[in-house]
Write an enzyme that holds these catalytic residues in place. Structure first.
Site, short mmCIF file in Angstrom:
data_model
loop_
_atom_site.label_atom_id
_atom_site.label_comp_id
_atom_site.label_asym_id
_atom_site.label_seq_id
_atom_site.Cartn_x
_atom_site.Cartn_y
_atom_site.Cartn_z
N ASP A 1 6.41 -0.87 95.48
CA ASP A 1 7.58 -0.28 94.85
C ASP A 1 7.21 1.16 94.52
OD1 ASP A 1 10.09 0.05 93.76
OD2 ASP A 1 10.01 -1.78 92.58
N GLU B 1 24.40 -1.39 83.09
CA GLU B 1 23.30 -2.25 83.53
C GLU B 1 22.81 -1.79 84.90
OE1 GLU B 1 24.30 -6.33 84.24
OE2 GLU B 1 26.10 -5.86 85.39
#
Length: 871
Positions: free
Chosen positions: A270, A618
């Site tokens: 990542d 979110e």
């Protein structure tokens, strides 16, 4: 003689062309196998060249005519973050709600076609190497949505390992194609493996779970994609697992992924995860030790382009051998060869995909189909829905009614046209129905900033407008690359999109300067709307500072203004990754008057309230700290209180109310469930969300979406967010009573189940067929999601598990026999060491429109049978 000369001339030209096209190196010889070509190419690279090819942004190797390439691209629900206009499908959680593997496979296929078109066009324009234009997509996100508070759960296929695995496999098959030699595109399963928040601490968080939960919940989908779907790539996660960073985990990376599953594809970190080894996890001393350990654990790419640069020193210091780097290089170049990047376009059938495929009619139609399929009807008392089409007045309210951002979700592209909830209702209602819209409230408060157009009061150096200075660095350093006058401060670019011919929207800064002349005396509130970093200065005073990515700065500032006075306004903006948007607006805050609102709309035939939450609240590591939200995650699953208060006021009108809820995660709505007659969950539905919602509201489409997550009643139902144990989590282990269960969804018709057939005794190691008859016993045509659950009596931790699902269409009165084949794997659990353990003793198998023992008013007669596993 003439014929002889002509023949000789042709022979000479053919020989000359053959000589000119003769490969200089074996890796250029298309007659050789990919393995031979890859081995040859890697053997010719210098140490420095090898290390540079292990970054996500790889430079060109000019001496071999190898172009630059950036591995980083996204295709979560359509090609993302591209400057081209593309088709945007429902967010991943919405696609999961379709319970339709065929639809998902088609969506991935269409997305790969659009991605190929973009890649081909950029190659023609000699723009190879720019981010978000490649063919290696870091999707799908198959993490288990274990807790509804996780902001990135919207990117997943829900809480169930089986559903996630089946949908994920369909996505990979659709995206990668079926050509025996070439990949259409390369999928990547992420984030491997025990990863699902919290977002604010993900760079240092250590996830701890039992081996039982690891093998039975967190790993099954990854195993399915690696072993069976043959996914090209895997992304290892930011967090640590059992104290080791995931990208350097002995258990996850070495023992399971490479050794047990025999994964031969590539692994990327990542982005920035290798830096986290020494910056946040503190498990490694420096970049040299972090990079070395990551490569030795099989991480081939450093997304972030920093730590792996130290591999040159690591080799020279004897920390790692150059041959070990070659292992990673062979994996990486194999993917590029399989994508056809080193072969003539005439050999690769995907290499000629034109840009006319972008937003093609078939793709747009499928986006609408999936938006319709995703919608879940949660409640419909007294047949409130579908609405009549001859209504005189419809009132549409709420923060998501006209919110184009919400329907796009995150990790999204940009389509040519968006249909919001409001627009969809207007289009459907027609000219004879009055559609009245008011936003009424924000998501979390009842005070709205009513904007004014103040751009006419902007001037700089005696001219109307704003002085805009753009810098090709992240520090506003030196002279600007270019300066121009703009009419306002209002921009949106996808990452990498051209700001001008001189600069792309990636890793840049900008300064906007203007003088605002106040037309009146009083108050004026300036509001910043921007991603990444921003500052607002008024008359040299810094009034808003959110320059650092993780710094939560205010977004608005109230200014006392005096008529005729000038105020120097300066906005400074920093963009690093993702989309680039910066906007300065001004106006005055006004508190909503619910009593006045209800009085204004009391003559409505129906009130449609579009609320819930949005990707503005979110998502991934966000700069958000509104009540109930923190850094991308939620601190409560409750619907923001102001929305319930508004609906309480709306109920006093006595008019029918339809609550259209947009969300990427489960929301607790106990009051609404008791008091609002019709509730529709529409997720983040993509470019055609509004059309699909209107189709459902007015009955032109009979809803059949099913919940891929459990909707709990309250926060009291949830364990600690940071607790990774599956005890009392998700429908498989939850011992309480949910508000709306996993697999739940209503219809405008009714379905009845009967005649379950299967063997009375199961033999270990053999397939078993289970079937049931499904009848549309209602008056409308419709679709049903038939679900098969297995409940082993000798598995006390497990309540039940989904092991089969099919979405079918039935006309009114029609019946179909639906069959499932349960494999030995379906009738097994995993041991704490990853070994398959067949279920034993009595097993209950049920088939119905949802879970057994949970009432669904439009689906009845769940059929079940207790079976005995023979020894």
């Amino acid at each position: 003689m003439k014929n002889i000369l002509v023949s000789f001339s042709l022979l000479f030209c053919t020989a000359l062309n053959a000589q000119q096209n003769k490969p200089e190196f074996p890796f250029q010889n298309t007659a050789l196998s990919f393995e031979q070509r890859v081995n040859d190419l890697v053997s010719r690279l210098t140490l420095e060249e090898k290390v540079a090819q292990m970054l996500n942004a790889t430079p060109a190797i000019k001496r071999f005519n190898i172009p630059a390439y950036d591995w980083w691209n996204e295709v979560l629900h359509g090609v993302a973050r591209t400057q081209y206009k593309v088709t945007v499908y429902p967010q991943a959680i919405g696609m999961a709600a379709t319970f339709d593997t065929n639809s998902l496979k088609t969506m991935a296929d269409y997305s790969a076609i659009e991605g190929r078109a973009i890649f081909n066009e950029n190659t023609k324009q000699n723009k190879a190497g720019s981010r978000y234009t490649g063919l290696t997509y870091w999707t799908p996100n198959i993490n288990i949505f274990r807790d509804p508070r996780w902001g990135r759960g919207q990117e997943t296929y829900g809480e169930d390992p089986f559903l996630t695995a089946m949908l994920g496999k369909s996505f990979v098959n659709g995206l990668q194609g079926n050509d025996p030699k070439y990949l259409k595109a390369a999928a990547c399963a992420k984030h491997y493996a025990v990863h699902s928040g919290p977002e604010p601490s993900r760079h240092s968080f250590n996830a701890v779970t039992s081996d039982y939960d690891l093998w039975n919940t967190y790993l099954p989908a990854f195993k399915e994609l690696v072993v069976n779907a043959k996914v090209a790539g895997v992304m290892c996660a930011y967090n640590a697992f059992k104290t080791q960073p995931c990208c350097g985990s002995d258990e996850l990376m070495t023992h399971i992924l490479r050794d047990q599953w025999q994964f031969t594809g590539y692994v990327t970190s990542d982005c920035g995860a290798i830096d986290d080894f020494y910056r946040f996890h503190k498990t490694h001393a420096d970049a040299v030790s972090a990079a070395t350990d990551a490569v030795l654990h099989g991480t081939d790419i450093d997304c972030g382009n920093q730590s792996y640069k130290a591999l040159v020193d690591a080799v020279k210091q004897g920390k790692i051998s150059e041959k070990q780097l070659d292992v990673s290089l062979r994996r990486l170049f194999m993917i590029r060869f399989r994508l056809g990047m080193f072969d003539p376009p005439s050999m690769v059938k995907y290499a000629n995909t034109p840009t006319s495929e972008l937003e093609s009619p078939a793709h747009a139609a499928h986006a609408l189909k999936m938006a319709r399929q995703s919608i879940v009807l949660l409640k419909n008392e007294n047949h409130t829905l579908p609405l009549r089409k001859n209504l005189k007045k419809i009132v549409v309210l709420g923060p998501n009614a006209d919110n184009g951002i919400a329907i796009l979700g995150n990790y999204n592209g940009t389509p040519s046209r968006l249909v919001t909830v409001l627009q969809g209702i207007k289009d459907k209602a027609g000219s004879n129905t009055e559609v009245v819209y008011e936003k009424a409230i924000q998501f979390t408060n009842d005070t709205l900033l009513v904007y004014s157009d103040v751009s006419s009061q902007y001037s700089i150096d005696g001219k109307k407008g704003v002085k805009a200075e753009y810098f090709n660095n992240k520090e506003l350093a030196g002279d600007p690359l270019f300066t121009r006058t703009e009419s306002d401060i209002d921009h949106f670019w996808q990452e990498g999109e051209a700001v001008t011919d001189q600069m792309k929207a990636l890793n840049f800064t900008a300064r906007y300067t203007t003088d605002y002349t106040a037309p009146t005396t009083g108050d004026l509130t300036f509001e910043m709307d921007a991603d990444d970093g921003y500052r607002l200065l008024i008359d040299g005073n810094e009034v808003i500072n959110a320059w650092q990515r993780n710094r939560f700065g205010a977004r608005s500032h109230k200014l006392q203004i005096e008529k005729g006075k000038k105020y120097r306004i300066v906005v400074e903006y920093l963009q690093t990754e993702g989309k680039a948007n910066v906007r300065l607006r001004a106006g005055n805050f006004i508190k909503s008057d619910f009593a006045a609102l209800t009085n204004r709309i009391k003559d409505a035939d129906v009130i449609v309230y579009a609320g819930g939450i949005s990707p503005q609240l979110e998502g991934e590591e966000m700069r958000v700290n509104y009540p109930g939200f923190n850094g991308g995650d939620r601190t409560t699953i409750a619907l923001p209180a102001v929305q319930t208060e508004l609906m309480k006021a709306l109920k006093t009108t006595g008019k029918p109310i339809v609550f259209v809820m947009l969300t990427g995660s489960a929301i607790a709505i106990p009051w609404e469930n008791e008091n609002i007659p019709a509730i529709v969950n529409a997720w983040y539905g993509g470019q055609s969300a509004g059309t699909a919602i209107a189709d459902v509201l007015f009955g032109d489409y009979n809803p059949a979406g099913r919940l891929p997550v459990t909707f709990y009643k309250s926060d009291n139902d949830l364990p600690s967010f940071e607790e990774y144990s599956m005890n009392n989590r998700t429908y498989r282990y939850f011992k309480g009573e949910p508000l709306y269960p996993f697999g739940y969804g209503l219809s405008y018709t009714n379905f009845t189940y009967s005649d379950l057939r299967t063997a009375a005794t199961l033999s270990p190691g053999k397939n078993v067929t289970v079937s049931a008859r499904v009848t549309n016993s209602g008056a409308k045509d419709g679709e049903e999601v038939v679900q098969l659950y297995v409940a082993p009596k000798n598995e006390p931790q497990l309540v039940r598990a989904l092991k089969g699902f099919k979405r079918i269409a039935l006309k009114a009165g029609e019946s179909k026999v639906v069959s499932f084949t349960l494999t030995p794997q379906d009738l097994s659990t995993m041991s704490t060491s990853g070994k398959t353990i067949p279920m034993s003793g009595k097993i209950t198998i049920s088939i119905g429109g949802g879970q057994p023992d949970l009432k669904i008013k439009t689906s009845s007669g769940v059929v079940r049978k207790d079976l005995l596993v023979s020894k």
